[in-house]
Write an enzyme that holds these catalytic residues in place. Structure first.
Site, short mmCIF file in Angstrom:
data_model
loop_
_atom_site.label_atom_id
_atom_site.label_comp_id
_atom_site.label_asym_id
_atom_site.label_seq_id
_atom_site.Cartn_x
_atom_site.Cartn_y
_atom_site.Cartn_z
N HIS A 29 24.34 -7.09 -67.14
CA HIS A 29 23.93 -5.71 -67.40
C HIS A 29 24.77 -5.11 -68.53
O HIS A 29 24.23 -4.56 -69.50
CB HIS A 29 24.07 -4.87 -66.13
N GLU A 30 26.07 -5.24 -68.40
CA GLU A 30 26.96 -4.68 -69.42
C GLU A 30 26.85 -5.45 -70.74
O GLU A 30 26.99 -4.87 -71.82
CB GLU A 30 28.41 -4.67 -68.93
N HIS B 208 24.08 -3.95 -72.83
CA HIS B 208 24.56 -2.78 -73.57
C HIS B 208 25.42 -3.20 -74.76
O HIS B 208 25.27 -2.70 -75.88
CB HIS B 208 25.41 -1.88 -72.65
#
Length: 468
Positions: free
Chosen positions: A30-31, A34
């Site tokens: 998820h990170e 980003h």
């Protein structure tokens, strides 16, 4: 006694490691979503953190980003040059007043891409995991043919008959009996449009599933749809849980259980029905192992299950799961198609579940937090790497979707702000954003308290009524 304690501690250790593995994979990707899109857009990333709180280990890469692992492994964040905390703060500053590598100096479409990349990465990694498993292990498909129709149940009342092949439910193309089970059990009392093929003739039916309450030994009670159709598959053993009564008795993968205490066993459902009420009682089991008949004795372990009224009941378990038809090798392209399809099905099912809870069709006590996730992970890890990776993919898809909810503080809330900015051609005022984030913080905190209270109440019920 010491040996048992060591075994229990070892089991807890494996469960904790499995939970951290699942959570770590989901948070990291998820990170990473980003992070990669931020770098592509020219945003300076100062910190990439897995976990919160005290730093346990870290290094700084050649771009100046500090990669860190922190003590509280329940999430993570990326921190940009001009962010107080992982792009989660509102800003009404003008781009001209910010440094070139600042997140808020970027045009709104780039900021939206950076924010959307986290959930997108969760969806992507889920599809990749499913694709890899399909390619590595093959695909086991149970055809969506109806073998039995239970008298008096909705399927019989609607006119569905044994031998019908289900081709579509509510617009979903049906490829296996798993699709049928997934859609029907999640129907929560909605009428389903079911299409079947009966000897080459297409027929359409409207079926309103009955709802049955199904308590689990985790203390969660689900209301599952049931229309009264089954596939009859032999009671072939798939996974045998380590140190279970089945393993101790000599049961192996591929064994077919044909009788228990002299009564014939024609399906895995027959096996479950025979074992469940027999906790602690020795059973004579007849096994077919590659054509050779074996007579074994198995004493089911006693497992506590929580009923809807909060009381508990002891149920028998021998520690086996059903085997599926032999997996068939598929091409990488087909593996990817099925992987994307399963990811999409997970997303739709989660949306349906959220709507059902909000509208009262499903009880809210089934919503859980880290404790429930850890408990389920501890059960899944006993089944091996493939189920654990599939569970990881499911969690990844769910986390991606939940982050898209239009709640300030979550990625979805940011996207709502950016959509408003794109329409208005200027950011929302600092005051409006601050109010939004205050509301978002309140909502997120309430959700955190709610899910953890649910978890603690489940544990409390099990302990109060003699569980562990």
């Amino acid at each position: 006694m010491i040996e048992g304690l060591v075994s229990q501690v070892s089991s807890w250790g494996v469960s904790i490691l499995a939970f951290l593995f699942v959570l770590g994979v989901v948070v990291f990707f998820h990170e990473l979503g980003h992070f990669l899109v931020a770098r592509w857009c020219g945003v300076t990333v100062t910190t990439f953190s897995i976990g919160f709180g005290r730093e346990l280990a870290a290094f700084v890469d050649r771009h100046g980003t500090r990669w860190r692992v922190a003590a509280i492994p329940l999430g993570g964040y990326v921190k940009f040059l001009d962010d107080a905390n992982a792009a989660s703060q509102p800003s009404a500053a003008t781009p001209d007043a910010l440094a070139p590598g600042s997140f808020h100096a970027k045009p709104v479409w780039q900021r939206a891409l950076v924010v959307a990349a986290g959930p997108a990465a969760n969806f992507l990694i889920a599809a990749i995991i499913y694709t890899a498993l399909n390619a590595a292990y093959g695909v086991s498909i149970v055809s969506p043919r109806v073998d039995q129709v239970v008298a008096g149940m909705p399927a019989e009342k609607a006119g569905i008959k044994a031998g019908d092949v289900i081709t579509e439910i509510d617009g979903w193309s049906i490829e296996s009996f798993d699709d049928v089970v997934r859609i029907v059990t999640a129907s929560s009392g909605r009428t389903l449009a079911i299409s079947v093929d009966r000897n080459g003739q297409p027929l359409n039916f409207s079926v309103l599933p009955d709802l049955k309450e199904v308590p689990s030994d985790l203390g969660v009670t689900l209301k599952l749809g049931d229309i009264g159709i089954t596939r009859v598959l032999p009671a072939r053993v798939g996974t045998v849980v380590a140190d279970s009564p089945a393993e101790k008795a000599g049961i192996r993968h591929g064994d077919i259980i044909t009788a228990i205490d002299g009564a014939p066993v024609n399906s895995f459902e027959d096996l479950v029905n025979a074992v469940t009420p027999a906790a602690g009682r020795a059973l004579s089991v007849t096994v077919d192992r590659e054509g050779t008949k074996l007579a074994l004795t198995i004493t089911p372990a006693s497992v506590e299950a929580t009923k809807p009224d909060g009381t508990t009941v002891q149920q028998g378990r021998i520690g086996v799961s059903p085997d599926r038809p032999a997996p068939v090798s598929v091409s990488l392209l087909e593996s990817a198609r099925l992987g994307v399809r399963e990811t999409y099905a997970n997303i739709v099912q989660t949306i349906t579940g959220i709507v059902d809870i909000v509208t009262g069709r499903q009880p809210a006590d089934q919503v859980g937090g880290p404790i429930l996730m850890a408990e389920v992970t501890s059960r899944v890890v006993e089944l091996g790497w493939e189920p654990l990776l599939r569970w990881t993919a499911l969690i990844s898809a769910n986390i991606g979707l939940l982050n898209l909810l239009p709640i300030p503080m979550l990625d979805g809330g940011h996207l709502v702000f950016y959509a408003a900015e794109a329409i208005r051609r200027r950011p929302l005022s600092q005051r409006v954003q601050e109010i939004g984030f205050q509301i978002g913080i309140a909502v997120v905190l309430m959700l955190v308290v709610f899910v953890n209270l649910n978890d603690l109440m489940r544990l409390g019920k099990r302990w109060l009524f003699g569980g562990g």
